[in-house]
Design a protein around this motif. Structure first.
Motif, PDB file in Angstrom:
ATOM      1  N   LEU A   1       2.388   1.709  -3.849  1.00 46.74           N
ATOM      2  CA  LEU A   1       1.554   1.275  -4.971  1.00 46.74           C
ATOM      3  C   LEU A   1       1.995   1.853  -6.309  1.00 46.74           C
ATOM      4  CD1 LEU A   1      -2.129   1.110  -3.668  1.00 46.74           C
ATOM      5  CD2 LEU A   1      -0.540  -0.753  -4.170  1.00 46.74           C
ATOM      6  N   GLU A   2       2.529   3.063  -6.292  1.00 48.08           N
ATOM      7  CA  GLU A   2       2.952   3.678  -7.552  1.00 48.08           C
ATOM      8  C   GLU A   2       4.314   3.161  -7.994  1.00 48.08           C
ATOM      9  OE1 GLU A   2       0.880   5.458  -9.338  1.00 48.08           O
ATOM     10  OE2 GLU A   2      -0.533   5.048  -7.721  1.00 48.08           O
ATOM     11  N   SER A   3       4.906   2.264  -7.190  1.00 47.69           N
ATOM     12  CA  SER A   3       6.231   1.752  -7.516  1.00 47.69           C
ATOM     13  C   SER A   3       6.254   0.238  -7.664  1.00 47.69           C
ATOM     14  CB  SER A   3       7.229   2.163  -6.422  1.00 47.69           C
ATOM     15  OG  SER A   3       7.317   3.571  -6.320  1.00 47.69           O
ATOM     16  N   ILE A   4       5.082  -0.348  -7.892  1.00 44.17           N
ATOM     17  CA  ILE A   4       5.018  -1.789  -8.146  1.00 44.17           C
ATOM     18  C   ILE A   4       4.212  -2.032  -9.409  1.00 44.17           C
ATOM     19  CG2 ILE A   4       5.037  -2.236  -5.653  1.00 44.17           C
ATOM     20  CD1 ILE A   4       2.080  -3.244  -6.037  1.00 44.17           C
ATOM     21  N   GLU A   5       4.337  -3.229  -9.945  1.00 43.90           N
ATOM     22  CA  GLU A   5       3.445  -3.645 -11.011  1.00 43.90           C
ATOM     23  C   GLU A   5       3.044  -5.096 -10.763  1.00 43.90           C
ATOM     24  OE1 GLU A   5       5.174  -3.545 -14.883  1.00 43.90           O
ATOM     25  OE2 GLU A   5       6.761  -4.982 -14.421  1.00 43.90           O
ATOM     26  N   ILE A   6       1.815  -5.396 -11.124  1.00 39.39           N
ATOM     27  CA  ILE A   6       1.272  -6.746 -11.003  1.00 39.39           C
ATOM     28  C   ILE A   6       0.892  -7.203 -12.401  1.00 39.39           C
ATOM     29  CG2 ILE A   6      -0.501  -8.214  -9.970  1.00 39.39           C
ATOM     30  CD1 ILE A   6      -0.785  -6.102  -7.761  1.00 39.39           C
ATOM     31  N   ILE A   7       1.494  -8.291 -12.841  1.00 40.55           N
ATOM     32  CA  ILE A   7       1.235  -8.812 -14.184  1.00 40.55           C
ATOM     33  C   ILE A   7       0.413 -10.088 -14.042  1.00 40.55           C
ATOM     34  CG2 ILE A   7       2.275  -9.592 -16.342  1.00 40.55           C
ATOM     35  CD1 ILE A   7       4.864  -8.130 -15.353  1.00 40.55           C
ATOM     36  N   LEU A   8      -0.863 -10.003 -14.404  1.00 42.73           N
ATOM     37  CA  LEU A   8      -1.758 -11.149 -14.324  1.00 42.73           C
ATOM     38  C   LEU A   8      -1.723 -11.874 -15.663  1.00 42.73           C
ATOM     39  CD1 LEU A   8      -4.830  -9.476 -12.544  1.00 42.73           C
ATOM     40  CD2 LEU A   8      -2.859 -10.624 -11.511  1.00 42.73           C
ATOM     41  N   VAL A   9      -1.170 -13.091 -15.666  1.00 42.77           N
ATOM     42  CA  VAL A   9      -1.006 -13.848 -16.911  1.00 42.77           C
ATOM     43  C   VAL A   9      -2.077 -14.923 -16.974  1.00 42.77           C
ATOM     44  CG1 VAL A   9       0.556 -15.194 -18.343  1.00 42.77           C
ATOM     45  CG2 VAL A   9       1.474 -13.430 -16.808  1.00 42.77           C
ATOM     46  N   ASP A  10      -3.099 -14.664 -17.780  1.00 45.02           N
ATOM     47  CA  ASP A  10      -4.148 -15.661 -17.993  1.00 45.02           C
ATOM     48  C   ASP A  10      -3.641 -16.697 -18.985  1.00 45.02           C
ATOM     49  OD1 ASP A  10      -6.536 -17.086 -18.472  1.00 45.02           O
ATOM     50  OD2 ASP A  10      -7.053 -15.696 -20.106  1.00 45.02           O
ATOM     51  N   ASP A  11      -3.422 -17.902 -18.484  1.00 48.02           N
ATOM     52  CA  ASP A  11      -2.819 -18.962 -19.290  1.00 48.02           C
ATOM     53  C   ASP A  11      -3.879 -19.802 -19.997  1.00 48.02           C
ATOM     54  OD1 ASP A  11      -0.607 -20.518 -20.242  1.00 48.02           O
ATOM     55  OD2 ASP A  11      -1.077 -22.042 -18.730  1.00 48.02           O
TER      56      ASP A  11
ATOM     57  N   ALA B   1       0.806  -1.226   0.000  1.00 47.69           N
ATOM     58  CA  ALA B   1       0.000   0.000   0.000  1.00 47.69           C
ATOM     59  C   ALA B   1       0.837   1.272   0.000  1.00 47.69           C
ATOM     60  CB  ALA B   1      -0.955  -0.011   1.196  1.00 47.69           C
ATOM     61  N   GLU B   2       1.979   1.243   0.685  1.00 47.87           N
ATOM     62  CA  GLU B   2       2.807   2.443   0.771  1.00 47.87           C
ATOM     63  C   GLU B   2       3.624   2.684  -0.495  1.00 47.87           C
ATOM     64  OE1 GLU B   2       5.153   2.624   4.321  1.00 47.87           O
ATOM     65  OE2 GLU B   2       3.583   1.691   5.538  1.00 47.87           O
TER      66      GLU B   2
ATOM     67  N   LEU C   1       8.897  -4.832   1.145  1.00 45.05           N
ATOM     68  CA  LEU C   1       8.881  -3.741   0.163  1.00 45.05           C
ATOM     69  C   LEU C   1       9.748  -2.571   0.608  1.00 45.05           C
ATOM     70  CD1 LEU C   1       7.471  -3.200  -2.596  1.00 45.05           C
ATOM     71  CD2 LEU C   1       6.866  -5.332  -1.444  1.00 45.05           C
ATOM     72  N   ALA C   2       9.758  -2.293   1.894  1.00 44.63           N
ATOM     73  CA  ALA C   2      10.613  -1.210   2.389  1.00 44.63           C
ATOM     74  C   ALA C   2      12.078  -1.522   2.123  1.00 44.63           C
ATOM     75  CB  ALA C   2      10.374  -1.012   3.887  1.00 44.63           C
ATOM     76  N   LYS C   3      12.456  -2.775   2.311  1.00 37.97           N
ATOM     77  CA  LYS C   3      13.849  -3.163   2.071  1.00 37.97           C
ATOM     78  C   LYS C   3      14.159  -3.165   0.568  1.00 37.97           C
ATOM     79  CE  LYS C   3      16.121  -3.954   4.954  1.00 37.97           C
ATOM     80  NZ  LYS C   3      17.101  -3.102   5.694  1.00 37.97           N
ATOM     81  N   LEU C   4      13.233  -3.656  -0.251  1.00 36.36           N
ATOM     82  CA  LEU C   4      13.450  -3.665  -1.700  1.00 36.36           C
ATOM     83  C   LEU C   4      13.563  -2.246  -2.241  1.00 36.36           C
ATOM     84  CD1 LEU C   4      11.016  -6.468  -2.944  1.00 36.36           C
ATOM     85  CD2 LEU C   4      13.482  -6.621  -2.588  1.00 36.36           C
TER      86      LEU C   4
END
Length: 347
Positions: A34-44, A31-32, A110-113
């Protein structure tokens, strides 16, 4: 958006029932950032439920964070391949759609990454704990690495301890630096289960820097009908276990100079032996007519690729035990598996 801290690849195949929980857990934990992540949903190539529509709904709801990718069915490995090819983040994490992430643990990771991503030399591999979630039995078994990995500092393979059989580094526990995976040319086989073993084996010699966080990040759902780690399913798919094990045998000659770091080589040898044991045990349990022939064939394959490694593994207790013959030998193999199952809480 600048380069994301992390890309989450979520392979999706007929998982409409579980997908919301998975995606919500990632969003809550990140949540902290959100603008620095991406989620790739791969419908197989889902066809049995509304997974394709569900994937599109999530992408429409969070267009700057979530991307939907639809592909013809290629299996879990091809979904991971697609996620990696599409990823733009500094780090790469696979989260299966029927699993989820612990919120508080995810915040810490996420804070560490975020810190690592801003470094001129980002850490190659970040490891966190995972938890076997036997939801229908209301049982949880955390797998932690406190006894074998240094905590809260950068280290290399020369600093690791001896892993217990229950402490192998699995897909659930790893977060790789994305470019490292791409530089290795890692491509997982299509239409094959158990590719996660390749994912956590082949890249390891390329990893030079590691960081371990003692937090229970990944929640691994055990008990879904037809799940690939279900015992009956594993027996029915033993040919795919054999295929994966041959690929791992081909990857490195652990008795040669392919893996120069002694502690990493020892770990990888133990992991490969585990794969040989799994193949041997499930072949015996399958009671198929060619079971003993196939068991001999996988060990012969190892011998042909590396006679020295074959000899070392056959001299080990497990290497000897899983090659026992006769009614008593097969009873011993099956009983040993049941005992290990109780002790290490898998499946």
């Amino acid at each position: 958006m600048t380069e994301p801290i992390i890309s989450f690849a979520v392979p999706c195949y007929n998982v409409e029932e579980y997908l919301d929980n998975c995606v919500n857990s990632i969003l809550a934990g990140c949540a902290e950032y959100l603008e620095s992540i991406e989620i790739i949903l791969v419908d197989d190539g889902s066809v049995k439920d509304n997974t394709p529509a569900k994937v599109d709904e999530w992408a429409a709801l969070h267009p700057t964070i979530i991307r939907a990718v639809h592909q013809e069915n290629g299996g879990h490995g091809q979904a991971v391949n697609t996620g990696l090819a599409e990823s733009k983040g500094t780090y790469f994490k696979v989260v299966d759609a029927d699993d989820w992430l612990g919120e508080e643990a995810c915040k810490q990771v996420l804070a560490k990454l975020h810190q690592f991503a801003q470094s001129q030399a980002p850490i190659d591999l970040v490891i966190a704990n995972y938890v076997y979630e036997k939801v229908f039995e209301n049982k949880r078994t955390p797998i932690r690495y406190t006894s074998v990995l240094p905590q809260n500092k950068q280290f290399s393979w020369s600093s690791i301890g001896r892993f217990l059989p229950s402490q192998n580094i699995l897909m659930h526990s790893v977060i790789y630096r994305t470019q490292l995976l791409k530089d290795t040319g890692l491509v997982l086989p299509q239409h094959t289960f158990y590719v996660d073993n390749i994912f956590v084996y082949v890249p390891l010699p390329h990893v030079k820097s590691i960081y371990y966080l003692n937090v229970d990040l990944y929640r691994y759902f055990i008990g879904r009908e037809g799940q690939s780690v279900n015992e009956k399913t594993m027996i029915s798919r033993i040919d795919q276990q054999l295929r994966i094990t041959r690929i791992m045998i081909d990857a490195y000659d652990l008795a040669g100079d392919d893996v120069p770091e002694p502690k990493l080589r020892r770990y990888m040898e133990n992991y490969l032996l585990m794969m040989m044991v799994i193949c041997s045990v499930f072949l015996v349990m399958s009671e198929r007519e060619d079971a003993l022939e196939q068991r001999a064939a996988i060990w012969r394959y190892l011998h042909d690729r590396s006679p020295a490694m074959y000899n070392r593994m056959r001299k080990r207790f497990l290497g000897h035990a899983v090659n026992l013959n006769g009614r008593t030998g097969h009873y011993t193999i099956k009983s040993g598996y049941r005992l290990s199952q109780k002790v290490f809480k898998f499946n």
